[in-house]
Design a protein around this motif. Sequence first.
Motif, PDB file in Angstrom:
ATOM      1  N   SER A 125       0.824  -1.213   0.000  1.00  0.00           N
ATOM      2  CA  SER A 125       0.000   0.000   0.000  1.00  0.00           C
ATOM      3  C   SER A 125       0.856   1.261   0.000  1.00  0.00           C
ATOM      4  N   TYR A 126       2.106   1.156   0.427  1.00  0.00           N
ATOM      5  CA  TYR A 126       3.062   2.256   0.287  1.00  0.00           C
ATOM      6  C   TYR A 126       3.779   2.180  -1.060  1.00  0.00           C
ATOM      7  N   ALA A 127       4.063   0.960  -1.515  1.00  0.00           N
ATOM      8  CA  ALA A 127       4.802   0.803  -2.772  1.00  0.00           C
ATOM      9  C   ALA A 127       4.053   1.411  -3.949  1.00  0.00           C
ATOM     10  N   ILE A 128       2.723   1.342  -3.944  1.00  0.00           N
ATOM     11  CA  ILE A 128       1.956   1.865  -5.085  1.00  0.00           C
ATOM     12  C   ILE A 128       2.013   3.386  -5.180  1.00  0.00           C
ATOM     13  N   LEU A 129       2.622   4.044  -4.208  1.00  0.00           N
ATOM     14  CA  LEU A 129       2.785   5.496  -4.240  1.00  0.00           C
ATOM     15  C   LEU A 129       4.111   5.906  -4.878  1.00  0.00           C
ATOM     16  N   ALA A 130       4.836   4.946  -5.444  1.00  0.00           N
ATOM     17  CA  ALA A 130       6.174   5.208  -5.989  1.00  0.00           C
ATOM     18  C   ALA A 130       6.116   6.099  -7.225  1.00  0.00           C
ATOM     19  N   PRO A 131       7.144   6.936  -7.432  1.00  0.00           N
ATOM     20  CA  PRO A 131       7.245   7.677  -8.698  1.00  0.00           C
ATOM     21  C   PRO A 131       7.479   6.706  -9.842  1.00  0.00           C
ATOM     22  N   ASN A 132       6.950   7.051 -11.009  1.00  0.00           N
ATOM     23  CA  ASN A 132       7.084   6.174 -12.168  1.00  0.00           C
ATOM     24  C   ASN A 132       6.784   6.983 -13.424  1.00  0.00           C
ATOM     25  N   PRO A 133       7.305   6.565 -14.576  1.00  0.00           N
ATOM     26  CA  PRO A 133       7.194   7.409 -15.778  1.00  0.00           C
ATOM     27  C   PRO A 133       5.750   7.598 -16.232  1.00  0.00           C
ATOM     28  N   HIS A 134       5.394   8.868 -16.464  1.00  0.00           N
ATOM     29  CA  HIS A 134       4.044   9.247 -16.904  1.00  0.00           C
ATOM     30  C   HIS A 134       2.955   8.730 -15.965  1.00  0.00           C
ATOM     31  N   VAL A 162      -9.979  11.791 -14.151  1.00  0.00           N
ATOM     32  CA  VAL A 162      -8.934  11.363 -13.219  1.00  0.00           C
ATOM     33  C   VAL A 162      -9.452  10.236 -12.323  1.00  0.00           C
ATOM     34  N   ASN A 163     -10.654  10.365 -11.820  1.00  0.00           N
ATOM     35  CA  ASN A 163     -11.214   9.298 -10.985  1.00  0.00           C
ATOM     36  C   ASN A 163     -11.419   8.014 -11.782  1.00  0.00           C
ATOM     37  N   ALA A 164     -11.815   8.149 -13.043  1.00  0.00           N
ATOM     38  CA  ALA A 164     -12.055   6.961 -13.866  1.00  0.00           C
ATOM     39  C   ALA A 164     -10.764   6.261 -14.250  1.00  0.00           C
ATOM     40  N   ASN A 165      -9.690   7.040 -14.473  1.00  0.00           N
ATOM     41  CA  ASN A 165      -8.384   6.491 -14.862  1.00  0.00           C
ATOM     42  C   ASN A 165      -7.295   7.215 -14.079  1.00  0.00           C
ATOM     43  N   PRO A 166      -7.058   6.795 -12.830  1.00  0.00           N
ATOM     44  CA  PRO A 166      -6.106   7.530 -11.976  1.00  0.00           C
ATOM     45  C   PRO A 166      -4.650   7.198 -12.285  1.00  0.00           C
ATOM     46  N   ASP A 167      -4.320   7.310 -13.570  1.00  0.00           N
ATOM     47  CA  ASP A 167      -2.938   7.156 -14.016  1.00  0.00           C
ATOM     48  C   ASP A 167      -2.691   8.234 -15.056  1.00  0.00           C
ATOM     49  N   GLY A 168      -1.579   8.175 -15.755  1.00  0.00           N
ATOM     50  CA  GLY A 168      -1.306   9.173 -16.774  1.00  0.00           C
ATOM     51  C   GLY A 168      -1.037  10.545 -16.189  1.00  0.00           C
ATOM     52  N   LEU A 169      -1.309  11.569 -16.975  1.00  0.00           N
ATOM     53  CA  LEU A 169      -0.933  12.940 -16.645  1.00  0.00           C
ATOM     54  C   LEU A 169      -2.166  13.695 -16.170  1.00  0.00           C
ATOM     55  N   ASP A 170      -2.146  14.090 -14.914  1.00  0.00           N
ATOM     56  CA  ASP A 170      -3.307  14.643 -14.211  1.00  0.00           C
ATOM     57  C   ASP A 170      -3.444  16.141 -14.465  1.00  0.00           C
ATOM     58  N   SER A 212      -0.422  12.837  -6.269  1.00  0.00           N
ATOM     59  CA  SER A 212      -0.792  12.398  -7.614  1.00  0.00           C
ATOM     60  C   SER A 212      -1.765  11.227  -7.523  1.00  0.00           C
ATOM     61  N   PRO A 213      -2.653  11.109  -8.500  1.00  0.00           N
ATOM     62  CA  PRO A 213      -3.644  10.021  -8.465  1.00  0.00           C
ATOM     63  C   PRO A 213      -2.987   8.648  -8.493  1.00  0.00           C
ATOM     64  N   ARG A 214      -3.685   7.682  -7.928  1.00  0.00           N
ATOM     65  CA  ARG A 214      -3.209   6.300  -7.896  1.00  0.00           C
ATOM     66  C   ARG A 214      -4.386   5.332  -8.038  1.00  0.00           C
ATOM     67  N   TRP A 215      -4.111   4.224  -8.732  1.00  0.00           N
ATOM     68  CA  TRP A 215      -5.040   3.103  -8.694  1.00  0.00           C
ATOM     69  C   TRP A 215      -4.975   2.471  -7.302  1.00  0.00           C
ATOM     70  N   PRO A 216      -6.112   1.976  -6.771  1.00  0.00           N
ATOM     71  CA  PRO A 216      -6.070   1.312  -5.474  1.00  0.00           C
ATOM     72  C   PRO A 216      -5.303  -0.003  -5.558  1.00  0.00           C
ATOM     73  N   LEU A 217      -4.821  -0.456  -4.423  1.00  0.00           N
ATOM     74  CA  LEU A 217      -4.024  -1.675  -4.387  1.00  0.00           C
ATOM     75  C   LEU A 217      -4.766  -2.854  -4.997  1.00  0.00           C
ATOM     76  N   ASP A 218      -6.031  -3.004  -4.687  1.00  0.00           N
ATOM     77  CA  ASP A 218      -6.775  -4.169  -5.180  1.00  0.00           C
ATOM     78  C   ASP A 218      -6.812  -4.221  -6.706  1.00  0.00           C
ATOM     79  N   ALA A 219      -6.739  -3.056  -7.362  1.00  0.00           N
ATOM     80  CA  ALA A 219      -6.745  -3.038  -8.835  1.00  0.00           C
ATOM     81  C   ALA A 219      -5.427  -3.543  -9.402  1.00  0.00           C
TER      82      ALA A 219
END
Length: 383
Positions: free
Chosen positions: A55-64, A238-246, A371-378
């Motif tokens: 649940s902390y790892a999914i907050l990591a910086p990553n490209p785009h 953003v809520n529908a696709n919490p990835d990419g460029l916000d 920055s937006p994130r997908w939930p862990l379960d996804a």
Amino acid sequence: MTLSRRKTLALLGGGAIVAAGGAAAGFVTTRTPKDALRPWAMAGQYSDPCKRALSYAILAPNPHNRQPWLVDLRRDGEVTLYVDANRLLPHTDPFSRQIIVGLGCFLELMSIAAAQDGYRVDFDLFPDGEPCPDLDGRRIAVARFSPQTGGEEPELFAQILNRRSLKEPYDMARPVGAEVLRALEQAIDKGSEVATTNAPDMVQSLRDLTANALQIEFETPHTYKESVDLFRIGKREVNANPDGLDFSGPMWEAMRLTGLFSREAALDRDGIAYTSGLDMVRDTAQASMAYIWLVSEGNTRADQIAAGRDWVRLNLAATAQGLGVHPMSQALQEFPEMARLYRQAHELLAPDGGTVQMLGRLGYGPQVPQSPRWPLDAKVRTV
């Protein structure tokens, strides 16, 4: 006085809010994408130690902000990491080097969070062999959790929820001191070579290099469109696709509602959205006070993972110092149109050889939102 395109765009956004009027203006000023930010509040709120660390790892910086991780949790005390092949960046990152660096950031945050919780994580990297030149369905890593005493890094763990990629112009009147740069260098311990500079001549050379690289990425149609396709404009997207460029918040929401900003507008090379965007990224590159970069002796997938682990440690150490970090790796991208600046970057930053894995600008700047994130379960694989 002539207004910069950055100021023009901000004024257009402000005017759009006013033009929306009454209830509509109230609507846009409350458009925070709360669903997409919920994973930040959920960090640590799991009973299972593997899920707590993840649940902390999914907050990591990553490209785009592609969040290219998928995990299998079907073995007790074990996390198997895969790459999501639907989240690659084939135009700007044709060999997926930056994607693997992002996965290294993910693994390091998982390790730091697990250690804080009393667990050691041992990684078996690429147990099926390194996927080269293309990524495929092979396992990236198997992480095995075991209880331990000691080994915690509370000063880094404490910054996970505070860390941001600070992509705004920095305070040009506030230098980054040598002692701060030394503190960042000491945070890196996974095998990368690290270098920093606040020397004015070198800083200006890197401002120009990164500004020119951003312009090439912008002006190359297929690399620019790859970014535009990942624009998430307004709360609903953003809520529908919490990835990419916000692009969320009152100004962007108002500009979306009034038609001033859209993916189509961004692709119009004669329009204000395109010309302002290009000016903004170049201006931001020039508003930098120091730089840090990581070099690997080789360029294996394991080298790329190690660079990611070191990169996120550097980010956490910078956050503890109140310092902003913004990855500026466009000149390190391997698409053909960038070849000249790629060579220039390596001549400047790795004159004795090796691969420059990451380059970032440093400075002091404003507070920015999560920055937006997908939930862990996804991100948990079930088949």
